[in-house]
Scaffold this motif. Structure first.
Motif, PDB file in Angstrom:
ATOM      1  N   LEU A   1      39.303 106.238  38.115  1.00 36.69           N
ATOM      2  CA  LEU A   1      39.588 105.560  38.834  1.00 36.69           C
ATOM      3  C   LEU A   1      38.225 104.496  37.968  1.00 36.69           C
ATOM      4  CD1 LEU A   1      39.335 107.448  42.238  1.00 36.69           C
ATOM      5  CD2 LEU A   1      40.866 106.596  41.578  1.00 36.69           C
ATOM      6  N   CYS A   2      37.162 104.649  38.120  1.00 40.59           N
ATOM      7  CA  CYS A   2      36.442 103.637  37.694  1.00 40.59           C
ATOM      8  C   CYS A   2      36.970 102.773  36.823  1.00 40.59           C
ATOM      9  CB  CYS A   2      35.021 104.118  37.666  1.00 40.59           C
ATOM     10  SG  CYS A   2      33.963 105.260  38.530  1.00 40.59           S
ATOM     11  N   ASP A   3      37.206 103.047  35.577  1.00 37.15           N
ATOM     12  CA  ASP A   3      38.180 102.958  34.532  1.00 37.15           C
ATOM     13  C   ASP A   3      39.179 101.259  35.549  1.00 37.15           C
ATOM     14  OD1 ASP A   3      36.603 104.090  32.596  1.00 37.15           O
ATOM     15  OD2 ASP A   3      38.060 105.490  32.142  1.00 37.15           O
ATOM     16  N   ARG A   4      39.819 102.225  36.482  1.00 35.81           N
ATOM     17  CA  ARG A   4      41.131 101.498  36.867  1.00 35.81           C
ATOM     18  C   ARG A   4      40.519 100.114  36.891  1.00 35.81           C
ATOM     19  NH1 ARG A   4      46.131 100.421  35.905  1.00 35.81           N
ATOM     20  NH2 ARG A   4      47.047  99.976  37.766  1.00 35.81           N
ATOM     21  N   VAL A   5      39.430 100.470  38.778  1.00 35.19           N
ATOM     22  CA  VAL A   5      38.254  99.110  38.673  1.00 35.19           C
ATOM     23  C   VAL A   5      38.272  98.472  37.546  1.00 35.19           C
ATOM     24  CG1 VAL A   5      36.663  98.403  40.061  1.00 35.19           C
ATOM     25  CG2 VAL A   5      38.316 100.933  40.926  1.00 35.19           C
TER      26      VAL A   5
ATOM     27  N   GLN B   1      30.987  90.840  44.282  1.00 33.28           N
ATOM     28  CA  GLN B   1      31.661  89.558  43.391  1.00 33.28           C
ATOM     29  C   GLN B   1      32.571  88.833  43.342  1.00 33.28           C
ATOM     30  OE1 GLN B   1      28.897  90.396  40.143  1.00 33.28           O
ATOM     31  NE2 GLN B   1      26.560  90.317  41.059  1.00 33.28           N
ATOM     32  N   THR B   2      33.325  89.647  42.515  1.00 28.64           N
ATOM     33  CA  THR B   2      34.937  88.522  42.248  1.00 28.64           C
ATOM     34  C   THR B   2      36.087  88.628  43.675  1.00 28.64           C
ATOM     35  OG1 THR B   2      35.606  91.009  41.406  1.00 28.64           O
ATOM     36  CG2 THR B   2      33.958  89.372  39.860  1.00 28.64           C
ATOM     37  N   ASP B   3      35.476  89.684  44.599  1.00 28.48           N
ATOM     38  CA  ASP B   3      37.119  89.627  44.928  1.00 28.48           C
ATOM     39  C   ASP B   3      36.606  89.376  46.334  1.00 28.48           C
ATOM     40  OD1 ASP B   3      38.572  90.591  43.391  1.00 28.48           O
ATOM     41  OD2 ASP B   3      37.834  92.849  43.667  1.00 28.48           O
ATOM     42  N   ARG B   4      35.669  88.080  46.859  1.00 23.21           N
ATOM     43  CA  ARG B   4      35.564  87.678  47.952  1.00 23.21           C
ATOM     44  C   ARG B   4      36.435  87.356  48.716  1.00 23.21           C
ATOM     45  NH1 ARG B   4      29.684  86.669  48.367  1.00 23.21           N
ATOM     46  NH2 ARG B   4      30.156  86.098  50.816  1.00 23.21           N
ATOM     47  N   SER B   5      37.267  87.142  48.413  1.00 22.11           N
ATOM     48  CA  SER B   5      39.015  86.451  49.176  1.00 22.11           C
ATOM     49  C   SER B   5      39.831  87.583  49.794  1.00 22.11           C
ATOM     50  CB  SER B   5      40.076  85.793  48.403  1.00 22.11           C
ATOM     51  OG  SER B   5      40.441  86.635  47.092  1.00 22.11           O
TER      52      SER B   5
ATOM     53  N   LEU C   1      44.968  93.207  41.995  1.00 23.82           N
ATOM     54  CA  LEU C   1      44.580  93.676  42.840  1.00 23.82           C
ATOM     55  C   LEU C   1      44.999  94.147  43.737  1.00 23.82           C
ATOM     56  CD1 LEU C   1      41.704  92.577  45.447  1.00 23.82           C
ATOM     57  CD2 LEU C   1      43.410  90.527  45.945  1.00 23.82           C
ATOM     58  N   GLU C   2      45.801  94.766  43.847  1.00 26.17           N
ATOM     59  CA  GLU C   2      46.474  95.802  44.707  1.00 26.17           C
ATOM     60  C   GLU C   2      45.880  97.052  43.702  1.00 26.17           C
ATOM     61  OE1 GLU C   2      50.714  95.754  45.165  1.00 26.17           O
ATOM     62  OE2 GLU C   2      50.499  93.749  46.408  1.00 26.17           O
ATOM     63  N   ASP C   3      46.550  97.358  42.831  1.00 27.36           N
ATOM     64  CA  ASP C   3      45.798  98.794  41.694  1.00 27.36           C
ATOM     65  C   ASP C   3      43.993  98.648  41.698  1.00 27.36           C
ATOM     66  OD1 ASP C   3      48.035  98.667  41.351  1.00 27.36           O
ATOM     67  OD2 ASP C   3      47.541  97.967  38.683  1.00 27.36           O
ATOM     68  N   ARG C   4      43.540  97.177  42.170  1.00 23.41           N
ATOM     69  CA  ARG C   4      42.016  97.795  42.111  1.00 23.41           C
ATOM     70  C   ARG C   4      41.347  98.115  43.333  1.00 23.41           C
ATOM     71  NH1 ARG C   4      41.869  92.488  39.303  1.00 23.41           N
ATOM     72  NH2 ARG C   4      41.064  91.662  41.724  1.00 23.41           N
TER      73      ARG C   4
ATOM     74  N   VAL D   1      39.717 101.923  44.496  1.00 20.83           N
ATOM     75  CA  VAL D   1      38.096 101.612  45.341  1.00 20.83           C
ATOM     76  C   VAL D   1      38.581 102.627  46.806  1.00 20.83           C
ATOM     77  CG1 VAL D   1      36.880  99.708  46.778  1.00 20.83           C
ATOM     78  CG2 VAL D   1      37.874  99.347  44.526  1.00 20.83           C
ATOM     79  N   ARG D   2      39.864 102.101  47.491  1.00 19.96           N
ATOM     80  CA  ARG D   2      40.426 102.882  48.430  1.00 19.96           C
ATOM     81  C   ARG D   2      39.765 104.683  48.093  1.00 19.96           C
ATOM     82  NH1 ARG D   2      44.911 101.832  49.500  1.00 19.96           N
ATOM     83  NH2 ARG D   2      44.887 100.983  50.685  1.00 19.96           N
ATOM     84  N   ALA D   3      40.747 105.083  46.510  1.00 17.14           N
ATOM     85  CA  ALA D   3      40.677 107.058  46.178  1.00 17.14           C
ATOM     86  C   ALA D   3      38.995 107.049  45.857  1.00 17.14           C
ATOM     87  CB  ALA D   3      41.139 106.535  45.129  1.00 17.14           C
ATOM     88  N   LEU D   4      38.134 105.702  45.662  1.00 19.47           N
ATOM     89  CA  LEU D   4      36.544 106.605  45.090  1.00 19.47           C
ATOM     90  C   LEU D   4      35.859 106.258  46.834  1.00 19.47           C
ATOM     91  CD1 LEU D   4      35.612 103.750  42.320  1.00 19.47           C
ATOM     92  CD2 LEU D   4      36.091 106.148  42.746  1.00 19.47           C
ATOM     93  N   LYS D   5      36.661 105.466  47.978  1.00 18.89           N
ATOM     94  CA  LYS D   5      35.582 105.739  49.044  1.00 18.89           C
ATOM     95  C   LYS D   5      36.265 107.308  49.328  1.00 18.89           C
ATOM     96  CE  LYS D   5      36.473 103.951  53.992  1.00 18.89           C
ATOM     97  NZ  LYS D   5      36.896 103.319  54.982  1.00 18.89           N
TER      98      LYS D   5
END
Length: 897
Positions: free
Chosen positions: A26-30, A70-74, A36-39, A43-47
């Motif tokens: 999962l970390c590699d995928r992030v 930092q990167t996905d603020r939108s 954005l959907e994959d990330r 992250v939902r799975a990590l949660k």
């Protein structure tokens, strides 16, 4: 999710991946996914895994989650998942609910997170996002970080631009869950950091918190009100700047409605009790004895003026109030009135709603000496009584007066009667409380110490009354009659503290005590015995009492002079042993605890041994008594001589101080007079300068007038009239011009008269008599009359000139300069008189012109008659044109004829 399914479902049966492997993928995928959907799915799975695999997710995914922030603020959804995951890593709610301590893990991840201050700044910037799924997880995460590493995180937030201001905006959020968690965040943020506390206070925190409490129902509110009160306590406790800001902002006045309880006080909820308890603590923070005296006095004054003290006294006397609230209210009232004369006087006037009404002090003392009342309540009443008497000589005199024979009322219960009853009751705690309370009525008040010696007590029927001092010593010496050893110690300690307070700095009380022959042997016996640990404190207090008898002894009793008592100590006890026993007081474990703060706080009744004010007295007397015991008689004599010389010196110094004070008063008066005279002098100097300027102006005007008038200037009238009446420069100039014109016309008339007189004479000579000569004679008489009138006018002119010269010579220039303000009006009257003279001169001139015109007519008529008679008559033009020599020849011919 497709990725997760692929990872989980793509494995062969029986070879399920471990949690660590799944987290790694999962970390590699992030880190590698571009969509954005994959990330977001990763992250939902990590949660979802972060609670079960807290350590693994924190170790492998923290950096990736920070990069997501930092990167996905939108995308607010992925930000929310990342913040929730970080929160689960830092603080696991399930572990907290189960009571499992995870401080080490949370602290490790927190320290790792705040190693880069940019991470904290990033988190603060995310709190500006209004989206609920971002802001709420951000608040929870920051609160968890503060719980783990509060000090380090406070330092980072403090230097972050607008860091505290961003957190204060959470209180204005319309969503209650964010606002409430914001309160918890600010509680953690402000702990133990005065700088952040000041910033939060100046960010209008008091106004916002009080508004939230009002919205939530104040004391009837829920847990939110409690959180607000806890934050207020954190901001105000031990922070003088915030306390002053709170008072200056008129927020104390807004506390009064909190304590408005109704008549029906039944059914207090646990939350209301908690809220009201915190509210009372908040009041105590503002008037705490540990605050600066000025700040405390200012808050006390405000609380009385806004009616807060009156409201607290209402709760104090109300029925149905829970015991712990009543106890805290008593403590709060105690500190509101402590050292404030106005508040103490008001408290003395408060009556309980009983029939008949009784003073609140009496009702409280009844609770203090009642052994059935809770221990904490009795301690609170004692503290209240101590605060009422603190620096209150008026209150001390009123309490002592209730014990004096002349003021005792048999029909009512007084404070003095309750104290005496408690002092001699069977309850050792009542003995101790009553002894300490009575000692506060004597604290630093020599007058009341002497007055209390008058108190007489009836012991039993048929026996004479004994003094209160003697009764205390009797009970002290009969301590073995008390039932329990521990209780005996407590009661004896209370009585010894009372006697030490009473006799310190009061030689008369010392004399009364020494007058009883049994007292000194009792003290020496107590000090010299070898007793157990429990009795050591009593030995120390007996040594202190005996030392007071030595130091404050006025040598009025021959058998117990200071020197004899010292010899007794040396023989019976020993100086070193005496000093050692005296040191038992300060070495006691409960002594230092009582010396810390004025409020008597004891965990159990057995620990109730020392009073705060008494510890101050011991600290003051211990060194003095030690020196007094070790001094020899010669040293004492020298000290007495030095003391007398010092007293004489002090007397001389006092006299000089009085003289200096009087001279200082006189000097101040003289300074005031000098200042007044200086101001008057400056005012006079200004006036003189203005007058000199005016004088110079008038002098210049006068010089101009003098130059214009010249020798022919006319200044008439008396000098006094000239000073009384002024003349304007322009009017004087006009008058002078008129006078000059009059002179010129007068000269012309004189010339004409002379010419005509000459012509008439020549005509008379040429005619030689007859009718013509008679007519000529008549004309001559008329001409002579006119000449007389002209001469009179000339005389008048000369008289005017003479008078003007006389006035000019007689004018005193100094006086005229001094009274220059009246120069303008000097010649006003002269002007009118000269105008009158000019008008008269004009009239006379007109008359003269008429006479001349008549004379010309008569001359012309005579010429015509002479011509008719055949005489040669020359015209005036011919006469004027003739040569003078010819005239002389004609005159000679006439003479010959």
């Amino acid at each position: 999710m497709n990725f997760i399914r692929g990872v989980i479902g793509g494995q062969p049966a029986g070879a399920q991946p471990s949690g660590v492997e799944t987290i790694q993928k999962l970390c590699d995928r992030v880190a590698s996914s571009t969509l954005l959907e994959d990330r977001r799915d990763a992250v939902r799975a990590l949660k979802s895994l972060s609670k079960k695999y807290r350590m693994e997710v924190g170790t492998q995914a923290m950096e990736h989650l920070i990069r997501i922030l930092q990167t996905d603020r939108s995308d607010s959804e992925i930000l929310g998942y990342a913040l929730d995951t970080l929160y689960n890593i830092i603080c696991n709610d399930e572990d907290e609910e189960q009571g499992i301590s995870q401080d080490d893990i949370g602290s490790q991840f927190t320290e790792r997170f705040i190693q880069e201050p940019e991470n904290v700044t990033l988190l603060l910037s995310l709190l500006e996002e209004f989206d609920f799924h971002v802001r709420w997880p951000g608040v929870k995460l920051l609160t968890a970080l503060l719980k783990c590493q509060c000090t380090q995180l406070q330092g980072v937030i403090l230097v972050s631009p607008m860091g505290v201001s961003r957190l204060m905006d959470l209180l204005a959020d319309s969503r209650e869950v964010i606002r409430n968690d914001g309160l918890l965040l600010l509680q953690q943020l402000t702990k133990g950091n005065a700088a952040i506390q000041k910033i939060v206070a100046f960010e209008n925190a008091f106004e916002r918190l009080l508004d939230i409490m009002a919205e939530e129902g104040s004391s009837d509110g829920g847990i939110v009100v409690e959180d607000c009160l806890l934050l207020l306590l954190t901001l105000l406790k031990n922070n003088s700047s915030n306390q002053n800001f709170f008072k200056e902002g008129s927020y104390i006045q807004r506390m009064k409605p909190w304590f408005e309880v109704g008549d029906d006080n039944s059914g207090w909820s646990a939350q209301k009790v908690t809220n009201l308890h915190l509210m009372l603590q908040l009041v105590r923070v503002l008037v705490s004895p540990v605050n600066s005296p000025g700040a405390t006095a200012s808050c006390q004054k405000t609380m009385f003026q806004c009616g807060l003290l009156q409201q607290l006294c209402t709760i104090l006397m109300a029925t149905g109030v829970p015991a712990d609230i009543l106890t805290e209210t008593i403590n709060t009232v105690s500190e509101v009135i402590r050292g404030s004369q106005v508040n103490q006087d008001y408290f003395a006037s408060v009556n309980a709603p009983s029939n008949p009404p009784r003073p609140a002090i009496v009702v409280l003392l009844m609770s203090m000496v009642n052994e059935r009342q809770p221990f904490v309540l009795r301690c609170a009443v004692l503290y209240c009584f101590q605060c009422f008497l603190y620096k209150n000589q008026k209150g001390q005199s009123e309490i002592v007066a209730t014990l004096l024979p002349s003021t005792i009322d048999a029909n009512s219960i007084s404070a003095g009667q309750l104290l005496c009853g408690g002092l001699f009751s069977a309850d050792s705690l009542s003995n101790w409380c009553a002894a300490v309370a009575l000692g506060h009525a004597l604290q630093d008040n020599l007058t009341q110490k002497e007055q209390l010696l008058r108190v007489q007590l009836a012991t039993s029927l048929g026996k004479p009354p004994v003094s209160l001092l003697q009764q205390c010593t009797n009970i002290l010496s009969q301590g073995d009659k008390l039932s329990r050893r521990g209780s005996r110690v407590q009661a004896r300690v209370g009585l010894l503290m009372l006697l030490c307070t009473w006799m310190s700095n009061c030689p008369i009380a010392v004399t009364h005590f020494l007058h009883n022959q049994d007292n000194v042997p009792f003290l020496t016996a107590q000090i010299s015995e070898n007793l157990g640990e429990d009795e050591r404190l009593v030995q120390g207090l007996c040594a202190l009492l005996l030392g007071i008898c030595i130091y404050y002894n006025d040598n009025s009793l021959e058998n117990y002079t200071r020197e004899k008592l010292k010899q007794l100590v040396e023989k019976r006890i020993g100086k070193e042993n005496f000093v050692e026993k005296l040191g038992f007081i300060t070495k006691h474990e409960l002594y230092s605890r009582a010396a810390q703060k004025p409020q008597p706080t004891f965990s159990t009744p057995e620990h109730m041994l020392f009073d705060h004010e008494f510890t101050r007295l011991v600290k003051e007397l211990e060194g003095i008594i030690t020196k007094a015991v070790h001094k020899s008689s010669e040293e004492e004599k020298k000290e007495e001589e030095v003391k007398k010389s010092l007293e004489q010196h002090d007397s001389i110094v006092t006299q000089y101080k009085e003289l200096i004070r009087e001279q200082d008063v006189q000097l101040n008066e003289l300074k005031d007079q000098v200042a007044l005279l200086t101001a008057h002098q400056e005012q006079m100097q200004t006036t003189i300068t203005q007058q000199l300027s005016q004088i110079q102006q008038h002098k210049d005007q006068y010089n101009i007038l003098k130059l214009k008038l010249g020798k022919d200037g006319v200044v008439s009238g008396q000098a006094e009239e000239a000073h009384e009446n002024g003349l304007q420069l322009e009017e004087f100039t006009l008058l002078r011009d008129e006078l000059e014109e009059l002179r010129r016309q007068h000269a012309q008339l004189q010339t004409q008269v002379t010419e005509k007189d000459t012509l008439i004479t020549s005509l008379v000579c040429a005619r030689g008599g007859g009718v013509v000569s008679q007519e000529v004679e008549a004309l001559r008489e008329q001409v002579q009359n006119q000449e007389v009138e002209i001469a009179n006018l000339h005389s008048d002119r000369q008289e005017l000139q003479r008078r003007a010269d006389t006035v000019v010579r007689q004018v005193n220039w100094e006086k005229e300069l001094a009274s220059a303000t009246s120069t303008v009006a000097i010649l006003q009257a002269e002007k009118s008189r000269l105008q009158q003279d000019v008008s008269e001169s004009k009239k006379e001139q007109d008359d003269l012109l008429m006479l001349l015109a008549d004379q010309d007519q008569k001359i012309l008529t005579l010429k015509h008659k002479l011509k008719d008679l055949g005489e040669m008559v020359e015209d005036e033009d011919d006469l004027d044109a003739r040569d003078p020599s010819e005239e002389d020849e004609e005159e000679e011919e006439d003479d010959d004829e």
